[in-house]
Design a protein around this motif. Sequence first.
Motif, PDB file in Angstrom:
ATOM      1  N   GLY A   1       0.805  -1.213   0.000  1.00 34.05           N
ATOM      2  CA  GLY A   1       0.000   0.000   0.000  1.00 34.05           C
ATOM      3  C   GLY A   1       0.836   1.260   0.000  1.00 34.05           C
ATOM      4  O   GLY A   1       0.392   2.322   0.438  1.00 34.05           O
ATOM      5  N   ILE A   2       2.064   1.149  -0.494  1.00 30.85           N
ATOM      6  CA  ILE A   2       2.962   2.308  -0.556  1.00 30.85           C
ATOM      7  C   ILE A   2       3.050   2.783  -2.007  1.00 30.85           C
ATOM      8  O   ILE A   2       3.389   2.010  -2.891  1.00 30.85           O
ATOM      9  CB  ILE A   2       4.364   1.935  -0.028  1.00 30.85           C
ATOM     10  CG1 ILE A   2       4.276   1.612   1.459  1.00 30.85           C
ATOM     11  CG2 ILE A   2       5.353   3.052  -0.291  1.00 30.85           C
ATOM     12  CD1 ILE A   2       5.600   1.229   2.073  1.00 30.85           C
ATOM     13  N   ASP A   3       2.746   4.061  -2.205  1.00 31.31           N
ATOM     14  CA  ASP A   3       2.858   4.630  -3.552  1.00 31.31           C
ATOM     15  C   ASP A   3       4.296   5.113  -3.769  1.00 31.31           C
ATOM     16  O   ASP A   3       5.149   4.962  -2.892  1.00 31.31           O
ATOM     17  CB  ASP A   3       1.840   5.760  -3.748  1.00 31.31           C
ATOM     18  CG  ASP A   3       2.049   6.924  -2.788  1.00 31.31           C
ATOM     19  OD1 ASP A   3       3.075   6.971  -2.072  1.00 31.31           O
ATOM     20  OD2 ASP A   3       1.174   7.806  -2.747  1.00 31.31           O
ATOM     21  N   SER A   4       4.564   5.694  -4.924  1.00 35.23           N
ATOM     22  CA  SER A   4       5.933   6.104  -5.240  1.00 35.23           C
ATOM     23  C   SER A   4       6.459   7.148  -4.253  1.00 35.23           C
ATOM     24  O   SER A   4       7.626   7.112  -3.863  1.00 35.23           O
ATOM     25  CB  SER A   4       6.031   6.619  -6.673  1.00 35.23           C
ATOM     26  OG  SER A   4       5.140   7.690  -6.877  1.00 35.23           O
TER      27      SER A   4
ATOM     28  N   PHE B   1      19.092   5.069  -5.460  1.00 32.85           N
ATOM     29  CA  PHE B   1      17.726   4.944  -5.975  1.00 32.85           C
ATOM     30  C   PHE B   1      17.321   6.239  -6.639  1.00 32.85           C
ATOM     31  O   PHE B   1      17.429   7.305  -6.040  1.00 32.85           O
ATOM     32  CB  PHE B   1      16.764   4.616  -4.827  1.00 32.85           C
ATOM     33  CG  PHE B   1      15.322   4.531  -5.248  1.00 32.85           C
ATOM     34  CD1 PHE B   1      14.860   3.458  -5.983  1.00 32.85           C
ATOM     35  CD2 PHE B   1      14.426   5.539  -4.911  1.00 32.85           C
ATOM     36  CE1 PHE B   1      13.528   3.378  -6.374  1.00 32.85           C
ATOM     37  CE2 PHE B   1      13.091   5.468  -5.307  1.00 32.85           C
ATOM     38  CZ  PHE B   1      12.649   4.389  -6.030  1.00 32.85           C
ATOM     39  N   ASN B   2      16.868   6.147  -7.884  1.00 32.41           N
ATOM     40  CA  ASN B   2      16.382   7.312  -8.606  1.00 32.41           C
ATOM     41  C   ASN B   2      14.859   7.199  -8.688  1.00 32.41           C
ATOM     42  O   ASN B   2      14.340   6.363  -9.417  1.00 32.41           O
ATOM     43  CB  ASN B   2      17.012   7.364 -10.001  1.00 32.41           C
ATOM     44  CG  ASN B   2      16.562   8.571 -10.793  1.00 32.41           C
ATOM     45  OD1 ASN B   2      15.533   9.184 -10.508  1.00 32.41           O
ATOM     46  ND2 ASN B   2      17.331   8.920 -11.798  1.00 32.41           N
ATOM     47  N   ALA B   3      14.168   8.039  -7.948  1.00 29.87           N
ATOM     48  CA  ALA B   3      12.703   7.971  -7.894  1.00 29.87           C
ATOM     49  C   ALA B   3      12.069   8.241  -9.261  1.00 29.87           C
ATOM     50  O   ALA B   3      10.985   7.741  -9.547  1.00 29.87           O
ATOM     51  CB  ALA B   3      12.171   8.970  -6.870  1.00 29.87           C
ATOM     52  N   ASN B   4      12.750   9.014 -10.093  1.00 30.39           N
ATOM     53  CA  ASN B   4      12.209   9.318 -11.415  1.00 30.39           C
ATOM     54  C   ASN B   4      12.350   8.141 -12.376  1.00 30.39           C
ATOM     55  O   ASN B   4      11.590   8.022 -13.327  1.00 30.39           O
ATOM     56  CB  ASN B   4      12.903  10.551 -12.007  1.00 30.39           C
ATOM     57  CG  ASN B   4      12.646  11.787 -11.165  1.00 30.39           C
ATOM     58  OD1 ASN B   4      11.565  11.973 -10.653  1.00 30.39           O
ATOM     59  ND2 ASN B   4      13.658  12.607 -11.019  1.00 30.39           N
TER      60      ASN B   4
ATOM     61  N   PHE C   1      19.235  -0.237  -7.205  1.00 29.63           N
ATOM     62  CA  PHE C   1      18.557  -0.619  -5.972  1.00 29.63           C
ATOM     63  C   PHE C   1      17.201  -1.228  -6.322  1.00 29.63           C
ATOM     64  O   PHE C   1      16.326  -0.549  -6.845  1.00 29.63           O
ATOM     65  CB  PHE C   1      18.387   0.640  -5.103  1.00 29.63           C
ATOM     66  CG  PHE C   1      17.980   0.360  -3.687  1.00 29.63           C
ATOM     67  CD1 PHE C   1      18.906  -0.123  -2.783  1.00 29.63           C
ATOM     68  CD2 PHE C   1      16.685   0.582  -3.277  1.00 29.63           C
ATOM     69  CE1 PHE C   1      18.535  -0.368  -1.469  1.00 29.63           C
ATOM     70  CE2 PHE C   1      16.305   0.334  -1.967  1.00 29.63           C
ATOM     71  CZ  PHE C   1      17.242  -0.142  -1.062  1.00 29.63           C
ATOM     72  N   ASP C   2      17.044  -2.515  -6.065  1.00 31.63           N
ATOM     73  CA  ASP C   2      15.838  -3.249  -6.440  1.00 31.63           C
ATOM     74  C   ASP C   2      14.735  -3.019  -5.405  1.00 31.63           C
ATOM     75  O   ASP C   2      14.867  -3.408  -4.247  1.00 31.63           O
ATOM     76  CB  ASP C   2      16.177  -4.739  -6.538  1.00 31.63           C
ATOM     77  CG  ASP C   2      14.988  -5.588  -6.973  1.00 31.63           C
ATOM     78  OD1 ASP C   2      13.889  -5.045  -7.177  1.00 31.63           O
ATOM     79  OD2 ASP C   2      15.171  -6.812  -7.092  1.00 31.63           O
ATOM     80  N   VAL C   3      13.653  -2.366  -5.834  1.00 32.93           N
ATOM     81  CA  VAL C   3      12.537  -2.083  -4.922  1.00 32.93           C
ATOM     82  C   VAL C   3      11.295  -2.879  -5.303  1.00 32.93           C
ATOM     83  O   VAL C   3      10.185  -2.525  -4.921  1.00 32.93           O
ATOM     84  CB  VAL C   3      12.201  -0.568  -4.885  1.00 32.93           C
ATOM     85  CG1 VAL C   3      13.351   0.233  -4.312  1.00 32.93           C
ATOM     86  CG2 VAL C   3      11.831  -0.057  -6.267  1.00 32.93           C
TER      87      VAL C   3
END
Length: 86
Positions: free
Chosen positions: A33-36, A56-59, A66-68
């Motif tokens: 339930g976690i969004d970006s 980690f590059n959020a874009n 980094f494997d999310v």
Amino acid sequence: MTDVRDRIIQIIADQAMLDPAELKPDMSPQDIGIDSMGLVESIFAIEEEFDISVPFNANEPESSDFDVSTLGSIINAVEKLVAEKA
């Protein structure tokens, strides 16, 4: 590394407002339930908690080292970063 694992699970659970016991290693951030935005906040909290820098590059999350994709992959990647720092 159990302590590291437990602390990561707690950070993610806090972000999702869930009980840590509800989280399983094969769950994706979406399953939890976690969004970006929540994921980015979780990464910042993890960096602060362990005094590490997460690649980690959020874009462009798919181009990060980094494997999310799952909670387990996040735990493994953070444990590796913590071990490298030690």
